[in-house]
Scaffold this active site. Structure first.
Site, PDB file in Angstrom:
ATOM      1  N   LYS A   1      35.425 -17.923  -4.354  1.00 58.66           N
ATOM      2  CA  LYS A   1      34.506 -17.104  -3.562  1.00 58.66           C
ATOM      3  C   LYS A   1      35.098 -15.719  -3.271  1.00 58.66           C
ATOM      4  O   LYS A   1      34.370 -14.751  -3.092  1.00 58.66           O
ATOM      5  CB  LYS A   1      34.180 -17.798  -2.236  1.00 58.66           C
ATOM      6  CG  LYS A   1      33.609 -19.210  -2.334  1.00 58.66           C
ATOM      7  CD  LYS A   1      32.176 -19.230  -2.822  1.00 58.66           C
ATOM      8  CE  LYS A   1      31.448 -20.539  -2.553  1.00 58.66           C
ATOM      9  NZ  LYS A   1      31.987 -21.733  -3.223  1.00 58.66           N
TER      10      LYS A   1
HETATM   11  C1  LIG Z   1      31.416 -22.859  -3.819  1.00 55.48           C
HETATM   12  C2  LIG Z   1      32.321 -23.708  -4.652  1.00 55.48           C
HETATM   13  C3  LIG Z   1      31.866 -24.354  -5.836  1.00 55.48           C
HETATM   14  C4  LIG Z   1      30.422 -24.315  -6.283  1.00 55.48           C
HETATM   15  O1  LIG Z   1      29.978 -23.032  -6.639  1.00 55.48           O
HETATM   16  P1  LIG Z   1      28.406 -22.718  -6.751  1.00 55.48           P
HETATM   17  O2  LIG Z   1      28.322 -21.266  -7.017  1.00 55.48           O
HETATM   18  O3  LIG Z   1      27.820 -23.106  -5.413  1.00 55.48           O
HETATM   19  O4  LIG Z   1      27.853 -23.557  -7.836  1.00 55.48           O
HETATM   20  C5  LIG Z   1      32.796 -25.039  -6.596  1.00 55.48           C
HETATM   21  N1  LIG Z   1      34.088 -25.133  -6.219  1.00 55.48           N
HETATM   22  C6  LIG Z   1      34.554 -24.545  -5.082  1.00 55.48           C
HETATM   23  C7  LIG Z   1      35.982 -24.710  -4.719  1.00 55.48           C
HETATM   24  C8  LIG Z   1      33.692 -23.824  -4.251  1.00 55.48           C
HETATM   25  O5  LIG Z   1      34.163 -23.253  -3.129  1.00 55.48           O
END
Ligand SMILES: *Cc1c(COP(=O)(O)O)cnc(C)c1O
Length: 475
Positions: free
Chosen positions: A112
């Site tokens: 993120k």
């Molecule tokens: C948010 C997240 C995901 C999923 O990502 P999306 O964009 O919601 O599909 C997978 N792994 C981790 C560690 C995350 O924080």
């Protein structure tokens, strides 16, 4: 570039306005009016360029008209300075033709950060230009909140209010939020679940008085600017392998369909690739949809990969918009059916179209822990549980002949294992260590308000603390 809503009635916006608005007024999601294309020669030249340079080339056509090339370069340079490696998204070889792309070298150790660090600089710049303020509100089960708080802490024109469920995020995730002591950061623990937090946030967005008074804005992956920034590492990954003939597939651990949709963006822009492998845990609505053509809601089950414990994959609407030949009437019909009956169905043409680009695989809890254990035993590498779900999908795709042996698979490593120590101990018996710069996280001072599961209480708290109303006081 202009942006249009998937539901067809919200006004067209510039990139800047789409970035500041989040959800469209008609309830839809913003997408570019057309797909910009990079030519093959330009993509071939990405090999050898830095991550920041690739980001500038990939993102420029989307931001045209709002952000100059020099500004874009500045945001990318500043954003990726916060990463512990200049490669930003380094590849690690784990098999003959199998790779991990580590996306967790940012400040909060999950992917993120890649988009959020960029977004914070972009939004700061836009507000400085316009002279306004905004109030960001979000609900988090851990990673998004941590990344957003770290990215927006100290921003002068932004207050951020982040709701998390009391006692239900990991200690590392909580402290990545609550140890930000800046006056513009307002963490709120809610006596309830993540769903309760999200319900409160939706209610506050529906309160048009509050929405206008505070200039409310959202930063989850319905925000176009956030998703598009993630398209960059698909290009950098293929470039690092020097593969431009399409013999590369990506396995993407998926919850809200944001990260994998970014892979779709890269492909629409001209990056040649084999299928995108859609990897889910037992919350497998998208895998079931690919198999049956029916998008049907189920109960959410808690797993070792909590950031993917989701049932409404918001960004799927963006893909459907293209699959439905950009006809908003078909999107509206599907979303009405989902709201009224908890299901919509895709016709044969639509499902065939999706299957030509995506293949879905699910990993249950046993398979996920076994994958962590096996990789650790084989290579002494610790993959976090979300990453392990992606690795299970990659393995199944090979075993079932979906991806040929001569095609490289890059699995996206979405979080650092130290964020999910309990699952790691369950799989390997070893507790992964946090990077050195985070050693003191468990002793730093915390700041967090505690509120009941009540939207009115949260609204009152926000009115009392939002700087936009002249209440710039800290909690
Ligand atoms: C948010 C997240 C995901 C999923 O990502 P999306 O964009 O919601 O599909 C997978 N792994 C981790 C560690 C995350 O924080």
């Amino acid at each position: 570039m202009r942006y249009i809503s998937t539901r067809g009635t919200a006004p067209e916006l510039s990139f800047a306005d789409a970035a500041l608005s989040g959800l469209a007024r008609d309830g839809g999601l913003y997408v570019p009016a057309s797909w910009p294309k990079l030519d093959a020669a330009e993509i071939e030249n990405f090999t050898g360029l830095s991550y920041v340079e690739i980001a500038c080339r990939v993102l420029a056509p989307f931001m045209e008209g709002s952000i100059s090339d020099a500004e874009l370069k500045d945001f990318a340079t500043q954003a990726y300075k916060t990463f512990s490696t200049p490669e930003v998204a380094p590849l690690v070889k784990i098999g003959d033709n199998d790779w991990l792309m580590e996306l967790f070298h940012g400040p909060t150790l999950a992917f993120k950060d890649v988009a959020m660090q960029f977004l914070a600089r972009l939004i700061d710049h836009l507000l400085q230009q316009r002279g306004g303020r905004i109030t960001i509100i979000g609900a988090t089960s851990g990673d998004t909140g941590a990344a957003a708080v770290q990215a927006f802490r100290g921003s002068e024109a932004i207050d951020i209010f982040m709701l998390h469920p009391k006692g239900r995020v990991s200690p590392v995730q909580r402290r990545q939020m609550t140890t930000a002591l800046e006056p513009n950061v307002h963490n709120i623990e809610i006596d309830g679940t993540f769903d309760d937090c999200q319900t409160i946030v939706k209610r506050l967005f529906q309160d048009l008085g509050l929405r206008d008074q505070l200039s409310l804005s959202g930063i989850n992956s319905i925000n176009w600017a956030r998703v598009v920034v993630q398209a960059v590492y698909y290009f950098s990954g293929a470039a690092a392998l020097g593969v431009t003939d399409g013999k590369v597939a990506f396995s993407v651990p998926t919850g809200n369909f944001g990260d994998i949709y970014a892979g779709y963006i890269a492909s629409r822009m001209g990056l040649k690739m084999d299928r995108l492998l859609l990897a889910t845990n037992v919350n497998d609505i998208l895998v079931r949809t690919l198999a049956s053509g029916r998008y049907e809601l189920n109960e959410v089950v808690a797993t070792h990969s909590p950031s993917m414990d989701i049932q409404i994959a918001s960004n799927f609407e963006r893909l459907l918009f293209d699959i439905f030949n950009r006809d908003p009437a078909r999107i509206n019909a599907a979303m009405t059916s989902l709201a009224e009956n908890g299901i919509f169905s895709l016709d044969d043409t639509a499902i065939a179209d999706i299957r030509s680009r995506f293949a879905g695989f699910r990993a249950d809890e046993t398979e996920t822990l076994a994958m962590i254990r096996d990789l650790h035993a084989r290579m002494n590498y610790q993959a976090d549980p979300h990453t392990a779900v992606g690795l299970v999908a990659a393995q199944k795709a090979r075993e079932q002949g979906v991806i040929a042996d001569d095609v490289s698979i890059i699995t996206l490593a979405t979080a650092h294992p130290a964020k999910f120590p309990d699952a790691m101990v369950a799989a390997t018996g070893i507790r992964p260590e946090l990077p050195a710069h985070m050693n003191d996280i468990h002793t730093r001072e915390e700041k967090c308000a505690s509120l009941p599961n009540d939207a009115d209480a949260v609204a009152a708290f926000m009115r009392n603390h939002a700087a936009i109303l002249g209440n710039g006081t800290s909690v």
